[in-house]
Each structure stands twice: as C-alpha cells, then as structure tokens.
Design a protein around this motif. Structure first.
Motif, mmCIF file in Angstrom:
data_model
loop_
_atom_site.group_PDB
_atom_site.id
_atom_site.type_symbol
_atom_site.label_atom_id
_atom_site.label_comp_id
_atom_site.label_asym_id
_atom_site.label_seq_id
_atom_site.Cartn_x
_atom_site.Cartn_y
_atom_site.Cartn_z
ATOM 1 N N LYS A 8 49.655 54.140 43.647
ATOM 2 C CA LYS A 8 48.727 54.564 42.676
ATOM 3 C C LYS A 8 47.904 53.603 41.919
ATOM 4 N N PRO A 9 48.592 52.518 41.298
ATOM 5 C CA PRO A 9 47.694 51.667 40.928
ATOM 6 C C PRO A 9 46.560 51.032 41.758
ATOM 7 N N THR A 10 47.003 50.572 42.909
ATOM 8 C CA THR A 10 46.104 50.080 43.830
ATOM 9 C C THR A 10 45.102 51.062 44.264
ATOM 10 N N VAL A 11 45.378 52.287 44.578
ATOM 11 C CA VAL A 11 44.304 53.125 44.869
ATOM 12 C C VAL A 11 43.356 53.308 43.751
ATOM 13 N N LEU A 12 43.908 53.055 42.570
ATOM 14 C CA LEU A 12 42.829 53.257 41.226
ATOM 15 C C LEU A 12 41.863 52.025 41.228
ATOM 16 N N TYR A 13 42.620 50.814 41.549
ATOM 17 C CA TYR A 13 42.021 49.640 41.434
ATOM 18 C C TYR A 13 40.936 49.522 42.069
ATOM 19 N N TRP A 14 41.191 50.081 43.549
ATOM 20 C CA TRP A 14 40.135 49.942 44.388
ATOM 21 C C TRP A 14 39.003 51.086 44.288
ATOM 22 N N VAL A 15 39.480 52.261 43.861
ATOM 23 C CA VAL A 15 38.380 53.171 43.451
ATOM 24 C C VAL A 15 37.371 52.634 42.359
ATOM 25 N N MET A 16 37.896 52.053 41.409
ATOM 26 C CA MET A 16 37.044 51.357 40.368
ATOM 27 C C MET A 16 36.134 50.276 40.900
ATOM 28 N N GLY A 17 36.846 49.362 41.595
ATOM 29 C CA GLY A 17 35.887 48.317 42.320
ATOM 30 C C GLY A 17 34.995 48.800 43.325
ATOM 31 N N GLY A 18 35.574 49.782 44.044
ATOM 32 C CA GLY A 18 34.459 50.165 44.910
ATOM 33 C C GLY A 18 33.444 50.966 44.496
ATOM 34 N N GLY B 225 35.604 41.952 42.322
ATOM 35 C CA GLY B 225 36.641 41.312 42.971
ATOM 36 C C GLY B 225 37.996 41.130 42.348
ATOM 37 N N PHE B 226 38.113 41.251 40.842
ATOM 38 C CA PHE B 226 39.210 41.214 39.913
ATOM 39 C C PHE B 226 39.851 42.624 40.356
ATOM 40 N N PHE B 227 39.250 43.784 40.719
ATOM 41 C CA PHE B 227 40.003 44.923 41.037
ATOM 42 C C PHE B 227 40.700 44.774 42.511
ATOM 43 N N ALA B 228 39.734 44.175 43.244
ATOM 44 C CA ALA B 228 40.207 43.908 44.731
ATOM 45 C C ALA B 228 41.669 43.203 44.739
ATOM 46 N N VAL B 229 41.399 42.112 43.823
ATOM 47 C CA VAL B 229 42.611 41.201 43.942
ATOM 48 C C VAL B 229 44.003 42.037 43.214
ATOM 49 N N MET B 230 43.869 42.716 42.087
ATOM 50 C CA MET B 230 44.840 43.531 41.370
ATOM 51 C C MET B 230 45.504 44.340 42.373
ATOM 52 N N GLY B 231 44.401 45.026 43.226
ATOM 53 C CA GLY B 231 45.081 46.077 44.205
ATOM 54 C C GLY B 231 46.069 45.616 45.143
ATOM 55 N N ALA C 189 54.876 45.437 44.586
ATOM 56 C CA ALA C 189 55.675 46.810 44.938
ATOM 57 C C ALA C 189 56.660 46.883 46.268
ATOM 58 N N PHE C 190 56.160 45.895 47.091
ATOM 59 C CA PHE C 190 56.921 46.160 48.470
ATOM 60 C C PHE C 190 57.592 44.948 48.649
ATOM 61 N N ASN C 191 57.711 43.918 47.780
ATOM 62 C CA ASN C 191 58.367 42.694 48.273
ATOM 63 C C ASN C 191 59.429 42.258 47.138
ATOM 64 N N PHE C 192 59.417 43.293 46.065
ATOM 65 C CA PHE C 192 60.557 42.877 44.842
ATOM 66 C C PHE C 192 61.148 44.297 44.593
ATOM 67 N N PRO C 193 62.260 44.236 43.784
ATOM 68 C CA PRO C 193 62.826 45.688 43.478
ATOM 69 C C PRO C 193 62.009 46.362 42.490
ATOM 70 N N THR C 194 62.208 47.600 42.607
ATOM 71 C CA THR C 194 61.451 48.550 41.815
ATOM 72 C C THR C 194 61.286 48.172 40.395
ATOM 73 N N SER C 195 62.322 47.674 39.669
ATOM 74 C CA SER C 195 62.635 47.057 38.299
ATOM 75 C C SER C 195 61.398 46.152 38.025
ATOM 76 N N THR C 196 61.151 45.368 39.033
ATOM 77 C CA THR C 196 60.273 44.045 38.906
ATOM 78 C C THR C 196 58.817 44.580 38.836
ATOM 79 N N TRP C 197 58.618 45.425 39.701
ATOM 80 C CA TRP C 197 57.449 46.074 39.884
ATOM 81 C C TRP C 197 56.944 46.831 38.619
ATOM 82 N N VAL C 198 57.760 47.738 38.011
ATOM 83 C CA VAL C 198 57.593 48.344 36.776
ATOM 84 C C VAL C 198 57.267 47.280 35.690
ATOM 85 N N ASN C 199 57.898 46.207 35.643
ATOM 86 C CA ASN C 199 57.644 45.146 34.645
ATOM 87 C C ASN C 199 56.404 44.506 34.715
#
Length: 208
Positions: free
Chosen positions: A106-116, A154-160, A167-177
């Motif tokens: 969700k955050p990635t899609v939102l970042y990319w929608v805003m940047g796009g 560029g900022f939104f693209a990088v944040m996405g 999200a997919f390389n660390f535990p879910t708790s790390t992603w939440v932080n």
C-alpha cells in the motif's frame, strides 16, 4: 499540523500492531472473533493476527479522517480518497488471505501514484502540481518550480522502492517501525533540505 493528520492512520497502525505483537494469544483470539467471518478458513493464528488487527484499524482510521473532514465542510484531497481505496482493497486482501504481503504494497502504490500524478501533470498537461499547491505562499521562477516538482517525483519514487526493500527483506515488525519513523523522518529531512533550496530562490517584493 497537516502532516500529523496525514500520518495519524500510520501511527494508529503502529500502535495496534505493537500491542497485538506483545499479546499474540489475545490478538489471535480477538482477530478470530472479529474477523473470522472475513478470513479464509475462519481462524486467525498468532503470527498473522497483529498485522490483521492493525490493518482493520488503519482502514477505520482513514475512513474516519474523510468523515471528519466532510463533517467540517473541508475539502478532501484526492490522495486521501486514493489512500482509502488502496487500504480498503489491499487491506481486505490481507485480512481474507491473512497475509501481510498485500498491505505492505500500500505505501509503495500510494507513493508511486502521487509521484506519477506530479510527473504526468508536468510532462503531459504542462501543469506543475507543486506550484499549484504552494504558489500562494511564495513566488519562484518557473525553472525552480520545475526542479521542485521533479524532486518530489524522485522522492516518491525512491520511497516506493525503499518501502518494498524493507517490507520484503526484513521482519514485519521492522517494516512497521520504518513505516512510521522511517517514512516520517525521511519526509521531514527532505522537506528541510527543500526549504533551504527554496529559500535561495524565493523572489522578494522590492516595491517601495
């Protein structure tokens, strides 16, 4: 204050996740009781329960933001509607399949929608979205407005991409932080750097 309002659902997501993570048995029984009719199999385990409960909270919080703005007669930003749509669709998939993978997008899609949107507006419609938002507060040369607009793209693209990496390389708790502290912190640093840049280019009124 607006940035705090915008980050409120994320803060509530964080709070619920952390509480549920520290009380997994309670989280599992509560999620099964509340969400059992919505999930495949009807039972939520202690591993996925924290993120499912947090997902429900963020959906309700985002909807409450819109209802609160409507009740006050305030204009609702298009991105808030997009955010509600994304969190409802991806959050529902997370709940049904009891898998955090959907809500993590969700955050990635939102970042990319805003940047796009900013990029499309600048290149196709010749409309600078950042200028439209900020021109009432400051006067800048068009070239500077373009630079500022593309810097946000560029900022939104990088944040996405960064969100997906965490999200997919660390535990879910790390992603939440990261979702709360990393997202807010990087946003504040970016805004500060941009403010320093803008201060060098703001046109001053020289009329006697």
């Amino acid at each position: 204050m607006k940035i705090l309002f915008d980050f409120l659902p994320i803060a509530l997501f964080f709070g619920m996740f952390k509480y549920a993570e520290s009380s997994r048995d309670w989280a599992a029984s509560t999620a099964t009781e509340w969400l059992g009719f919505m999930v495949a199999g009807g039972v939520v385990g202690p591993t996925e329960a924290p993120v499912l409960l947090a997902t429900v909270v963020v959906i309700v919080a985002t909807l409450a933001q819109i209802l609160w703005l409507k009740a006050r007669g305030k204009k609702i930003d298009a991105m808030l509607w997009v955010s509600l749509g994304l969190v409802t669709v991806l959050g529902s998939a997370t709940i049904y399949f009891h898998s955090e993978s959907f809500i993590k997008w969700k955050p990635t899609v939102l970042y990319w929608v805003m940047g796009g949107s900013l990029l499309l507006g600048q290149l196709v419609f010749k409309k600078n979205g950042i200028k439209s938002l900020m021109s009432a507060q400051m006067t800048l040369p068009d070239a500077v407005w373009r630079t500022v607009n593309f810097s946000w793209v560029g900022f939104f693209a990088v944040m996405g991409f960064l969100n997906l990496w965490v999200a997919f390389n660390f535990p879910t708790s790390t992603w939440v932080n990261f979702k709360l502290f990393g997202g807010l912190g990087l946003m504040l640093v970016f805004v500060l750097v941009q403010a320093i840049y803008l201060n060098k280019h703001i046109k001053t009124d020289t009329t006697p």
